[in-house]
Each structure stands twice: as structure tokens, then as C-alpha cells.
Design a protein around this motif. Structure first.
Motif, PDB file in Angstrom:
ATOM      1  N   CYS A 177       2.922  -3.825  -8.540  1.00 22.43           N
ATOM      2  CA  CYS A 177       1.545  -3.574  -8.963  1.00 22.43           C
ATOM      3  C   CYS A 177       0.548  -4.085  -7.922  1.00 22.43           C
ATOM      4  O   CYS A 177       0.892  -4.861  -7.018  1.00 22.43           O
ATOM      5  N   PHE A 178      -0.687  -3.673  -8.072  1.00 34.30           N
ATOM      6  CA  PHE A 178      -1.746  -3.992  -7.108  1.00 34.30           C
ATOM      7  C   PHE A 178      -1.917  -5.490  -6.911  1.00 34.30           C
ATOM      8  O   PHE A 178      -2.003  -5.981  -5.779  1.00 34.30           O
ATOM      9  N   ALA A 179      -1.949  -6.240  -7.989  1.00 33.32           N
ATOM     10  CA  ALA A 179      -2.242  -7.669  -7.900  1.00 33.32           C
ATOM     11  C   ALA A 179      -1.178  -8.444  -7.137  1.00 33.32           C
ATOM     12  O   ALA A 179      -1.450  -9.536  -6.636  1.00 33.32           O
ATOM     13  N   LEU A 180       0.029  -7.909  -7.055  1.00 34.97           N
ATOM     14  CA  LEU A 180       1.125  -8.608  -6.366  1.00 34.97           C
ATOM     15  C   LEU A 180       1.253  -8.216  -4.899  1.00 34.97           C
ATOM     16  O   LEU A 180       2.092  -8.769  -4.187  1.00 34.97           O
ATOM     17  N   GLN A 181       0.428  -7.296  -4.425  1.00 38.29           N
ATOM     18  CA  GLN A 181       0.528  -6.876  -3.031  1.00 38.29           C
ATOM     19  C   GLN A 181       0.022  -7.982  -2.100  1.00 38.29           C
ATOM     20  O   GLN A 181      -0.994  -8.621  -2.387  1.00 38.29           O
ATOM     21  N   PRO A 182       0.704  -8.217  -0.987  1.00 39.07           N
ATOM     22  CA  PRO A 182       0.167  -9.152   0.008  1.00 39.07           C
ATOM     23  C   PRO A 182      -1.219  -8.701   0.453  1.00 39.07           C
ATOM     24  O   PRO A 182      -1.504  -7.497   0.526  1.00 39.07           O
TER      25      PRO A 182
END
Length: 291
Positions: free
Chosen positions: A102-107
Motif C-alpha cells: 500500500c501507499f503508506a508503506l512505500q519508501p
């Protein structure tokens, strides 16, 4: 360039301002970081469009793309997708883990790279997004702030985010944070509705301890946008899966809103041009330069 987390955020945060500038000839681009794939149905009268389904991530993404296209048309703005997947709003104690990918976990650099490229190609003078809290603690809103802040500061640096065939560096001139429903605004509207003999939807919230403990960020810039509240409302209604046309956003008569609070508020987070506070224009300091 208005950077938002999900489809519908662009219609509930600064929407009348973007509609006003678009109508005045400013080129406005809404960037939507995720497809809103994990948003629940928040409108009890919502009906899934014919030929679509809303029970899968893919189905919700498709429907919300249709809604977003209608909302962008109502506002008169351009819109594009950053391409990430909605993180959902975790609930419970303890909170469950966020979904893989998901978006929030992207570096940070991986999530920021496509926005940096968009900034370099679109070449905005002004960017708007959320404050570091996200406006409320949704993981995608917090990530949206981080990504927009990174892109604002990095897009003009030729040594960063270097890609083959990439656009030339571009330095935006001003960065703003959206201010949504400030307590000052809610109190003013609440008192006006009471004065008109109407029931206010904000009474319990204003009197709550939780509301009193929310720190108020300073609004530096108030853009008069009452003439475009109808376009904002049309954009909100376009997000039929998310916005109840009989709900919270439409609880205040528009004549009262326009009389008591005809502006939308922003917080100037950074400026690379001279400007004096308070402002009434996101382009203050830029118009004087002839930009």
C-alpha cells in the motif's frame, strides 16, 4: 498543483479555490496519490454504476475513477493519478498492520519519484497538500504530506531523482497546507445557524473535550471562493460512493456559509518569493514578478 491522498479529497479540501483559479485561467492539476480502493461506502443511497462492481479492490478503483472524472469536470481542473494503492484506515486496538504494497508503506524516495517527475513536467508555481499530521491521522494523508513536501524541495535539484530521459529540474515557488474545518470556522457557522433559528450540526463537536484539545494551525492565507461553492458541491456529489448528499457537507445553508465564511484557508509552509502575511491569494508575490 494540488496533491491529495484519495479521490474525493480534492473536492472537500480547497475545492472552491481550485475551481476559482481554473475559471480565472490558471492551469490547475490535481494529483491523486491512490485510487481510493479501500474506501468504504459512506453514502446510504449509493448505487453501483451499471456494468461495475464494488466488492473488489479492482472494482472500487474503477468506480472511483469514474467519480473522479466527474468531479474534475465539475471543478474545471485537470487530474492525474500517482498510481499507488489505498492503505485503508486501520481500526482497532491494537491497530492491524497495513496491507502489503500500500501507499503508506512505500519508501519515501520510491513514493516521491513519480511526483517529482510530474512537478518537473507540469512546472507548477504553487503546490498545495496537507500539513504533517495529514489533517487527520489517515496513513495515506500523512504519506501524501511527506511525498508532496519531498517533491517540492527536490524537484529543482538536478542531482536528485535523476532518470534517463527525465524532465528538466523545476523549482516551485510556494508550498501551502490545506486548512479544512477549523474550529474558528465551525464556531462562526454554528453561531450563525443558531442566530437564524436553525439546528447546527456542529454543537456537540464544538463543546466536546476532544475538539477543544485539537491544536489550531495558523491560517496565513484566506482565498475568497464563495462564488465557487456550487462547483465544490457538484464535485462532492460526483463522489457518490463517499459523499452523502443529505449528509455533513451539506448541513449548512449555502447563503449562511457564504455570508459568514466565504473563504477557504491555507497555511503558507514555504515561499521562495517575497510575500506579506496575511494573504488573500495563493499567487501573492508571484503576480508581482509577472509569473
Amino acid at each position: 498543483m494540488a496533491v491529495h491522498a484519495h479521490p474525493d479529497d480534492e473536492s472537500s479540501k480547497g475545492a472552491a479555490t481550485t475551481a476559482r483559479y481554473a475559471a480565472e485561467g490558471v492551469e490547475v492539476l490535481v494529483v491523486t496519490c491512490t485510487g481510493g480502493e479501500r474506501g468504504d461506502v459512506l453514502n446510504p443511497s449509493f448505487e453501483v454504476p451499471e456494468g461495475h462492481e464494488f466488492d473488489s479492490v479492482e472494482g472500487r478503483r474503477a468506480v472511483r475513477r469514474l467519480e473522479m472524472a466527474d468531479a474534475a469536470a465539475a471543478l474545471g481542473v485537470r487530474q492525474t493519478w500517482l498510481g499507488f494503492v489505498d492503505s485503508g484506515l486501520p481500526e482497532g486496538d491494537p491497530l492491524p498492520p497495513l496491507p502489503d504494497g500500500c501507499f503508506a508503506l512505500q519508501p519515501l524516495e520510491e513514493a516521491s519519484a513519480p511526483l517529482v517527475e510530474l512537478v518537473r513536467r507540469f512546472r507548477p508555481h504553487v503546490m498545495t497538500t496537507y500539513d504533517p499530521s495529514g489533517g487527520y491521522p489517515h496513513p495515506d494523508h500523512i504519506k501524501c504530506h511527506e511525498v508532496a513536501y519531498e517533491a517540492y524541495h527536490a524537484a529543482g535539484d538536478a542531482s536528485r531523482y535523476v532518470t534517463d530521459g527525465g524532465a528538466e529540474p523545476w523549482t516551485p515557488r510556494k508550498l501551502y497546507y490545506n486548512h479544512g474545518f477549523s474550529m474558528e470556522r465551525l464556531r462562526a457557522v454554528h453561531e450563525a445557524m443558531q442566530g437564524a433559528g436553525l439546528e447546527s450540526p456542529f454543537g456537540d463537536w464544538i463543546e466536546s473535550r476532544a475538539a477543544r484539545e485539537i491544536p489550531e494551525r495558523e491560517a496565513t492565507t484566506r482565498v475568497h471562493a464563495a462564488d465557487y461553492f456550487d462547483r465544490r458541491d457538484a464535485a462532492l456529489v460526483a463522489h457518490a460512493s463517499q459523499i452523502d448528499p443529505e449528509g455533513f457537507f451539506f448541513a449548512v445553508p449555502r447563503d449562511i456559509e457564504a455570508d459568514v465564511w466565504p473563504t477557504e484557508e491555507f497555511e503558507l509552509a514555504d515561499a521562495r518569493v517575497p510575500t506579506e502575511l496575511p494573504e488573500d491569494d495563493l499567487f501573492a508575490g508571484l503576480r508581482e514578478e509577472g509569473r
